[in-house]
Motif scaffolding. Structure first.
Motif, PDB file in Angstrom:
ATOM      1  N   PHE A   1     166.008  -1.837 -18.458  1.00 19.69           N
ATOM      2  CA  PHE A   1     165.792  -0.391 -18.481  1.00 19.69           C
ATOM      3  C   PHE A   1     167.117   0.344 -18.615  1.00 19.69           C
ATOM      4  CE2 PHE A   1     161.821  -1.671 -16.465  1.00 19.69           C
ATOM      5  CZ  PHE A   1     160.906  -0.806 -17.055  1.00 19.69           C
ATOM      6  N   PHE A   2     167.058   1.484 -19.279  1.00 21.22           N
ATOM      7  CA  PHE A   2     168.205   2.384 -19.381  1.00 21.22           C
ATOM      8  C   PHE A   2     167.832   3.701 -18.711  1.00 21.22           C
ATOM      9  CE2 PHE A   2     170.452   5.810 -21.718  1.00 21.22           C
ATOM     10  CZ  PHE A   2     171.756   5.452 -21.419  1.00 21.22           C
ATOM     11  N   GLY A   3     168.629   4.114 -17.710  1.00 27.18           N
ATOM     12  CA  GLY A   3     168.387   5.393 -17.061  1.00 27.18           C
ATOM     13  C   GLY A   3     167.549   5.339 -15.804  1.00 27.18           C
ATOM     14  N   ARG A   4     167.026   4.174 -15.449  1.00 29.23           N
ATOM     15  CA  ARG A   4     166.233   4.058 -14.223  1.00 29.23           C
ATOM     16  C   ARG A   4     167.164   3.932 -13.030  1.00 29.23           C
ATOM     17  NH1 ARG A   4     160.940   1.718 -15.041  1.00 29.23           N
ATOM     18  NH2 ARG A   4     160.939   1.059 -12.867  1.00 29.23           N
ATOM     19  N   ALA A   5     166.979   4.789 -12.006  1.00 31.55           N
ATOM     20  CA  ALA A   5     167.884   4.811 -10.857  1.00 31.55           C
ATOM     21  C   ALA A   5     167.937   3.461 -10.153  1.00 31.55           C
ATOM     22  CB  ALA A   5     167.456   5.893  -9.876  1.00 31.55           C
ATOM     23  N   GLU A   6     166.779   2.793 -10.051  1.00 29.01           N
ATOM     24  CA  GLU A   6     166.764   1.522  -9.351  1.00 29.01           C
ATOM     25  C   GLU A   6     167.226   0.362 -10.229  1.00 29.01           C
ATOM     26  OE1 GLU A   6     162.569   1.873 -11.099  1.00 29.01           O
ATOM     27  OE2 GLU A   6     164.249   3.157 -10.490  1.00 29.01           O
ATOM     28  N   LYS A   7     167.606   0.669 -11.471  1.00 27.52           N
ATOM     29  CA  LYS A   7     168.104  -0.348 -12.404  1.00 27.52           C
ATOM     30  C   LYS A   7     169.522   0.009 -12.852  1.00 27.52           C
ATOM     31  CE  LYS A   7     164.214  -2.715 -12.649  1.00 27.52           C
ATOM     32  NZ  LYS A   7     164.099  -4.129 -12.205  1.00 27.52           N
TER      33      LYS A   7
ATOM     34  N   HIS B   1     171.654  -0.095 -16.595  1.00 23.08           N
ATOM     35  CA  HIS B   1     172.306   1.060 -17.225  1.00 23.08           C
ATOM     36  C   HIS B   1     173.766   0.734 -17.545  1.00 23.08           C
ATOM     37  CE1 HIS B   1     172.331   5.581 -17.736  1.00 23.08           C
ATOM     38  NE2 HIS B   1     173.621   5.298 -17.797  1.00 23.08           N
ATOM     39  N   ALA B   2     174.455   0.129 -16.586  1.00 25.08           N
ATOM     40  CA  ALA B   2     175.860  -0.228 -16.781  1.00 25.08           C
ATOM     41  C   ALA B   2     176.020  -1.232 -17.924  1.00 25.08           C
ATOM     42  CB  ALA B   2     176.441  -0.794 -15.492  1.00 25.08           C
ATOM     43  N   LEU B   3     175.094  -2.183 -18.038  1.00 22.33           N
ATOM     44  CA  LEU B   3     175.161  -3.169 -19.115  1.00 22.33           C
ATOM     45  C   LEU B   3     175.055  -2.499 -20.478  1.00 22.33           C
ATOM     46  CD1 LEU B   3     175.150  -6.062 -20.225  1.00 22.33           C
ATOM     47  CD2 LEU B   3     172.664  -6.082 -19.897  1.00 22.33           C
ATOM     48  N   PHE B   4     174.122  -1.564 -20.612  1.00 20.51           N
ATOM     49  CA  PHE B   4     173.980  -0.881 -21.899  1.00 20.51           C
ATOM     50  C   PHE B   4     175.193  -0.004 -22.205  1.00 20.51           C
ATOM     51  CE2 PHE B   4     169.297  -1.609 -21.366  1.00 20.51           C
ATOM     52  CZ  PHE B   4     169.155  -2.393 -22.496  1.00 20.51           C
ATOM     53  N   CYS B   5     175.833   0.536 -21.156  1.00 15.39           N
ATOM     54  CA  CYS B   5     177.067   1.296 -21.380  1.00 15.39           C
ATOM     55  C   CYS B   5     178.131   0.397 -22.001  1.00 15.39           C
ATOM     56  CB  CYS B   5     177.570   1.889 -20.066  1.00 15.39           C
ATOM     57  SG  CYS B   5     176.616   3.301 -19.457  1.00 15.39           S
ATOM     58  N   ARG B   6     178.253  -0.816 -21.483  1.00 17.71           N
ATOM     59  CA  ARG B   6     179.251  -1.749 -22.025  1.00 17.71           C
ATOM     60  C   ARG B   6     178.877  -2.190 -23.442  1.00 17.71           C
ATOM     61  NH1 ARG B   6     178.773  -3.709 -16.673  1.00 17.71           N
ATOM     62  NH2 ARG B   6     177.470  -5.455 -17.347  1.00 17.71           N
TER      63      ARG B   6
ATOM     64  N   SER C   1     177.140  -0.594 -25.645  1.00 20.64           N
ATOM     65  CA  SER C   1     177.222   0.506 -26.599  1.00 20.64           C
ATOM     66  C   SER C   1     178.591   1.155 -26.629  1.00 20.64           C
ATOM     67  CB  SER C   1     176.173   1.569 -26.255  1.00 20.64           C
ATOM     68  OG  SER C   1     176.474   2.192 -25.014  1.00 20.64           O
ATOM     69  N   GLN C   2     179.545   0.573 -25.878  1.00 24.21           N
ATOM     70  CA  GLN C   2     180.889   1.162 -25.763  1.00 24.21           C
ATOM     71  C   GLN C   2     180.771   2.633 -25.359  1.00 24.21           C
ATOM     72  OE1 GLN C   2     183.218   0.308 -29.274  1.00 24.21           O
ATOM     73  NE2 GLN C   2     183.131  -1.892 -28.956  1.00 24.21           N
ATOM     74  N   ASN C   3     180.052   2.816 -24.238  1.00 19.42           N
ATOM     75  CA  ASN C   3     179.835   4.153 -23.659  1.00 19.42           C
ATOM     76  C   ASN C   3     179.122   5.101 -24.614  1.00 19.42           C
ATOM     77  OD1 ASN C   3     181.118   3.204 -21.371  1.00 19.42           O
ATOM     78  ND2 ASN C   3     183.102   4.062 -21.947  1.00 19.42           N
ATOM     79  N   GLY C   4     178.127   4.561 -25.322  1.00 21.22           N
ATOM     80  CA  GLY C   4     177.297   5.388 -26.176  1.00 21.22           C
ATOM     81  C   GLY C   4     177.862   5.696 -27.541  1.00 21.22           C
ATOM     82  N   THR C   5     178.916   5.015 -27.937  1.00 20.56           N
ATOM     83  CA  THR C   5     179.557   5.322 -29.219  1.00 20.56           C
ATOM     84  C   THR C   5     179.103   4.405 -30.353  1.00 20.56           C
ATOM     85  OG1 THR C   5     181.435   3.869 -28.701  1.00 20.56           O
ATOM     86  CG2 THR C   5     181.608   6.183 -28.043  1.00 20.56           C
ATOM     87  N   ARG C   6     178.356   3.359 -30.054  1.00 20.93           N
ATOM     88  CA  ARG C   6     177.867   2.470 -31.106  1.00 20.93           C
ATOM     89  C   ARG C   6     176.449   2.034 -30.759  1.00 20.93           C
ATOM     90  NH1 ARG C   6     180.773  -3.283 -31.158  1.00 20.93           N
ATOM     91  NH2 ARG C   6     178.886  -3.707 -32.360  1.00 20.93           N
ATOM     92  N   PRO C   7     175.597   1.817 -31.766  1.00 18.40           N
ATOM     93  CA  PRO C   7     174.202   1.462 -31.490  1.00 18.40           C
ATOM     94  C   PRO C   7     174.065   0.030 -30.979  1.00 18.40           C
ATOM     95  CG  PRO C   7     174.604   1.504 -33.852  1.00 18.40           C
ATOM     96  CD  PRO C   7     175.848   2.023 -33.209  1.00 18.40           C
ATOM     97  N   VAL C   8     173.070  -0.155 -30.130  1.00 18.20           N
ATOM     98  CA  VAL C   8     172.727  -1.472 -29.601  1.00 18.20           C
ATOM     99  C   VAL C   8     171.490  -1.968 -30.350  1.00 18.20           C
ATOM    100  CG1 VAL C   8     172.000  -2.766 -27.565  1.00 18.20           C
ATOM    101  CG2 VAL C   8     173.652  -0.902 -27.339  1.00 18.20           C
ATOM    102  N   ASP C   9     171.543  -3.172 -30.880  1.00 17.84           N
ATOM    103  CA  ASP C   9     170.409  -3.733 -31.617  1.00 17.84           C
ATOM    104  C   ASP C   9     169.346  -4.238 -30.651  1.00 17.84           C
ATOM    105  OD1 ASP C   9     171.259  -3.429 -34.366  1.00 17.84           O
ATOM    106  OD2 ASP C   9     172.778  -4.953 -33.955  1.00 17.84           O
ATOM    107  N   VAL C  10     168.121  -3.745 -30.810  1.00 22.09           N
ATOM    108  CA  VAL C  10     166.975  -4.192 -30.019  1.00 22.09           C
ATOM    109  C   VAL C  10     165.789  -4.329 -30.970  1.00 22.09           C
ATOM    110  CG1 VAL C  10     167.795  -3.048 -27.912  1.00 22.09           C
ATOM    111  CG2 VAL C  10     166.230  -1.835 -29.442  1.00 22.09           C
ATOM    112  N   ASN C  11     164.734  -4.983 -30.524  1.00 23.47           N
ATOM    113  CA  ASN C  11     163.529  -5.031 -31.348  1.00 23.47           C
ATOM    114  C   ASN C  11     162.310  -4.430 -30.656  1.00 23.47           C
ATOM    115  OD1 ASN C  11     162.930  -7.054 -29.517  1.00 23.47           O
ATOM    116  ND2 ASN C  11     163.216  -8.716 -30.973  1.00 23.47           N
ATOM    117  N   VAL C  12     162.482  -3.977 -29.409  1.00 22.34           N
ATOM    118  CA  VAL C  12     161.389  -3.315 -28.693  1.00 22.34           C
ATOM    119  C   VAL C  12     161.948  -2.112 -27.944  1.00 22.34           C
ATOM    120  CG1 VAL C  12     159.658  -3.498 -26.858  1.00 22.34           C
ATOM    121  CG2 VAL C  12     160.002  -5.407 -28.427  1.00 22.34           C
ATOM    122  N   VAL C  13     161.283  -0.972 -28.112  1.00 24.23           N
ATOM    123  CA  VAL C  13     161.576   0.235 -27.332  1.00 24.23           C
ATOM    124  C   VAL C  13     160.260   0.700 -26.727  1.00 24.23           C
ATOM    125  CG1 VAL C  13     162.346   2.636 -27.391  1.00 24.23           C
ATOM    126  CG2 VAL C  13     163.503   0.926 -28.806  1.00 24.23           C
ATOM    127  N   SER C  14     160.231   0.829 -25.410  1.00 32.14           N
ATOM    128  CA  SER C  14     159.001   1.242 -24.729  1.00 32.14           C
ATOM    129  C   SER C  14     159.311   2.421 -23.804  1.00 32.14           C
ATOM    130  CB  SER C  14     158.428   0.084 -23.914  1.00 32.14           C
ATOM    131  OG  SER C  14     157.241   0.478 -23.241  1.00 32.14           O
TER     132      SER C  14
END
Length: 325
Positions: A164-170, A174-179, A181-194
């Protein structure tokens, strides 16, 4: 464990603290194991105080933030069971000096060093850089770039990773996606968005009520967004509805149109007359975008199929307008 609103408000306004729930549990279990191991390695005068400390850590965690909801009992058992298991493992390791002649103080030093190293890694994993706080994350799914604000609390998946991205209990997620995405400056490749609009609507509405509201708020409309249970982008190899529903819903009335590649389906409960609809269409290269209502929403009682489908389509357009900028 379910944390209160103050934790949710602070989680992404601070970089290191407060410590996320999963990290708290890890540190508590690690501390219980460390004190238990030291109790067996130190002199007898230290044994009782260290055992008390080992037991006090999980009890203190449960006392300071007791689990709530229907799974509260399971949460208590989980904390105690994990702490006990780590303590037993530490006690078994502490018996090594007796059989192998290893100096107890040497092993005690290894226990402390190992615990310190593991706790440092756990804290680093949930550290959110200041440059990433409040930022949307860019993801590339089916060849399309989406900007997902943290208030949407999306579940993002790729192969074996589902976080999850943005969930307080996760917070660690959130920190993993920050790393990544280089703090939101590059896209992260995924195949599912829910996305679960009915769950994140409150956070999104609150964000748009501020003076410095994000730009996506210009496209956001709480109605009918809050009545949608799921917005899913997934590979087209995953059916948008169970095949049994597509062929015939058993005791449920079914209205459907199109194909499993592009179409819609509504389930209508014979008792209670509740309408539950979902619509899907191709998205990007090789994926489907599916939008579903939630059959627990009372607004769906006796709702005509045409109105339910219109609600789904408006919510879909709202979602796409917010994230395709």
């Amino acid at each position: 464990m379910q944390f209160n609103k103050s934790f949710e408000a602070l989680s992404f306004n601070q970089t290191m603290f407060p410590v996320g729930p999963s990290t708290q549990l890890f540190l508590v279990a690690l501390g219980s194991g460390l004190f238990t191991g030291l109790a067996f390695l130190m002199g007898r005068w230290w044994r009782l105080p260290l055992i008390v400390l080992a037991a006090a850590l999980p009890v203190g965690l449960l006392w300071s933030d007791p689990p709530t909801g229907q799974y509260a009992g399971l949460g208590i058992v989980l904390v105690l069971a994990i702490s006990l298991a780590v303590s037993i493992a530490a006690a078994m390791l502490a018996s090594i000096p007796k059989y192998l002649g290893v100096p107890p103080m040497l092993l005690a030093g290894l226990f402390v060093a190992t615990a310190g190293g593991l706790s440092s890694v756990a804290l680093w994993k949930q550290y959110i850089p200041a440059d990433c706080i409040g930022k949307s994350i860019q993801v590339r799914v089916a060849g399309e770039i989406l900007d997902l604000p943290p208030e949407m609390e999306p579940l993002l998946a790729k192969e074996t990773m589902a976080k999850f991205f943005g969930r307080a209990e996760k917070k660690a997620d959130h920190a993993l996606f920050c790393r990544m995405s280089q703090n939101g400056t590059r896209p992260v490749d995924v195949n599912v968005v829910s996305i679960t609009p009915s769950s994140n609507e409150e956070a999104m509405t609150s964000a748009c009520a501020t003076n410095d509201a994000p730009t996506w708020c210009e496209m956001y409309a709480v109605e009918p967004y809050r009545h949608i249970s799921n917005v899913l982008i997934a590979p087209a190899t995953r059916y948008p509805v169970p095949e049994s529903y597509w062929r015939g819903g058993g005791s449920l009335d079914i209205v459907r149109h199109g194909t499993l590649e592009q179409g819609w389906l509504c389930l209508i409960e014979t008792n209670g007359r509740k309408t539950d609809c979902r619509e899907w269409r191709p998205f990007g290269s090789g994926s489907l975008l599916t939008v579903s209502t939630g059959n627990s929403d009372p607004i769906l009682n006796d709702m005509p199929v045409e109105e339910a489908l219109e609600m789904v389509r408006k919510a879909r357009n709202t979602f796409l307008a917010m994230v395709q900028q």
